[in-house]
Design a protein around this motif. Sequence first.
Motif, PDB file in Angstrom:
ATOM      1  N   GLY A 116       0.747  -1.079  -0.113  1.00 41.63           N
ATOM      2  CA  GLY A 116       0.161  -0.031  -0.107  1.00 41.63           C
ATOM      3  C   GLY A 116       0.809   1.171   0.004  1.00 41.63           C
ATOM      4  N   LEU A 117       1.936   1.170   0.907  1.00 37.92           N
ATOM      5  CA  LEU A 117       2.718   2.264   0.766  1.00 37.92           C
ATOM      6  C   LEU A 117       3.500   2.569  -0.428  1.00 37.92           C
ATOM      7  CD1 LEU A 117       4.410   1.807   4.301  1.00 37.92           C
ATOM      8  CD2 LEU A 117       2.695   3.601   3.618  1.00 37.92           C
ATOM      9  N   ARG A 118       3.753   1.597  -1.366  1.00 36.98           N
ATOM     10  CA  ARG A 118       4.550   1.665  -2.416  1.00 36.98           C
ATOM     11  C   ARG A 118       3.523   1.896  -3.683  1.00 36.98           C
ATOM     12  NH1 ARG A 118       9.547   2.339  -4.002  1.00 36.98           N
ATOM     13  NH2 ARG A 118       9.213   0.762  -5.613  1.00 36.98           N
ATOM     14  N   ALA A 119       2.216   1.817  -3.401  1.00 39.77           N
ATOM     15  CA  ALA A 119       1.146   1.974  -4.385  1.00 39.77           C
ATOM     16  C   ALA A 119       1.571   3.437  -4.918  1.00 39.77           C
ATOM     17  CB  ALA A 119      -0.101   1.538  -4.162  1.00 39.77           C
ATOM     18  N   PRO A 120       1.266   4.012  -6.097  1.00 41.52           N
ATOM     19  CA  PRO A 120       1.085   5.152  -6.636  1.00 41.52           C
ATOM     20  C   PRO A 120      -0.240   6.047  -6.372  1.00 41.52           C
ATOM     21  CG  PRO A 120       0.285   3.442  -8.394  1.00 41.52           C
ATOM     22  CD  PRO A 120       0.777   2.618  -7.469  1.00 41.52           C
ATOM     23  N   ASN A 121       0.035   7.105  -5.825  1.00 38.55           N
ATOM     24  CA  ASN A 121      -1.060   8.052  -5.282  1.00 38.55           C
ATOM     25  C   ASN A 121      -2.167   8.059  -6.361  1.00 38.55           C
ATOM     26  OD1 ASN A 121       0.354   8.676  -3.276  1.00 38.55           O
ATOM     27  ND2 ASN A 121       1.334  10.216  -4.258  1.00 38.55           N
TER      28      ASN A 121
END
Length: 240
Positions: free
Chosen positions: A235-240
């Motif tokens: 989730g933290l690595r997912a694009p905004n």
Amino acid sequence: MTASTFRALHHDRAAGDPLVLPGPWDAASARVFADAGFPALATPSAGIAASLGYEDGSTPAEEMFAAVARIVRAVSVPVSADIEGGYGLAPAELVERLLEAGAVGCNLEDSEGHATLKDPQRHADWLAEVRAEAGDALFINARVDTFLFGSGDPADAVARAGLYVAAGADCVYPLLAPTAAFPVLREGIAGPINMAAGTDKESVTELARLGATRITFGPGMQRYAISAIGELAAGLRAPN
């Protein structure tokens, strides 16, 4: 905490009220489980192995006992340790190492090389030596690997369990026994029986209904935590 305190938790339990023992893999997880109110804990060798960067069954004895000692120091409740097949240690040294680590009990499996079953009488004789060295200072949970590496015949598991109980085991643990086999195991095995649950309330409830005396989780809780961390990381690595 002493082995007698831990042993007492296994006896005179009401039907459907098993002893549920979470499986900490480090000091932090042990504190979480103790703070949640569990009366005792049972370390999983596979969970500790993963936390130390080893494959299951490959943890050096020194590192396993050190990990157990850190967990014991972190909590005020009794801790039983899964020490696999005993790491080739003589019974006297094995008992000494467990007591030095502060464990009140241990799991000892009847398979070797994570592949084959040991001769049951030879294993029972070895368990008797461990019991003689430990006296009442350790609770011995004898794992029965019939359903993991053997025939899968409940009668074989019952026969092995009988030898181990006669040798001084306090409890037997028929790992991966299917629920269909449990009535045969419960009827044929004297004393407490440990069964492994999944990391869900329904699994625990079902094993309690079937008559488990003690419920543990193997490396399930460690794997659950790692899965949750994986989702967080993704989730933290997912694009905004």
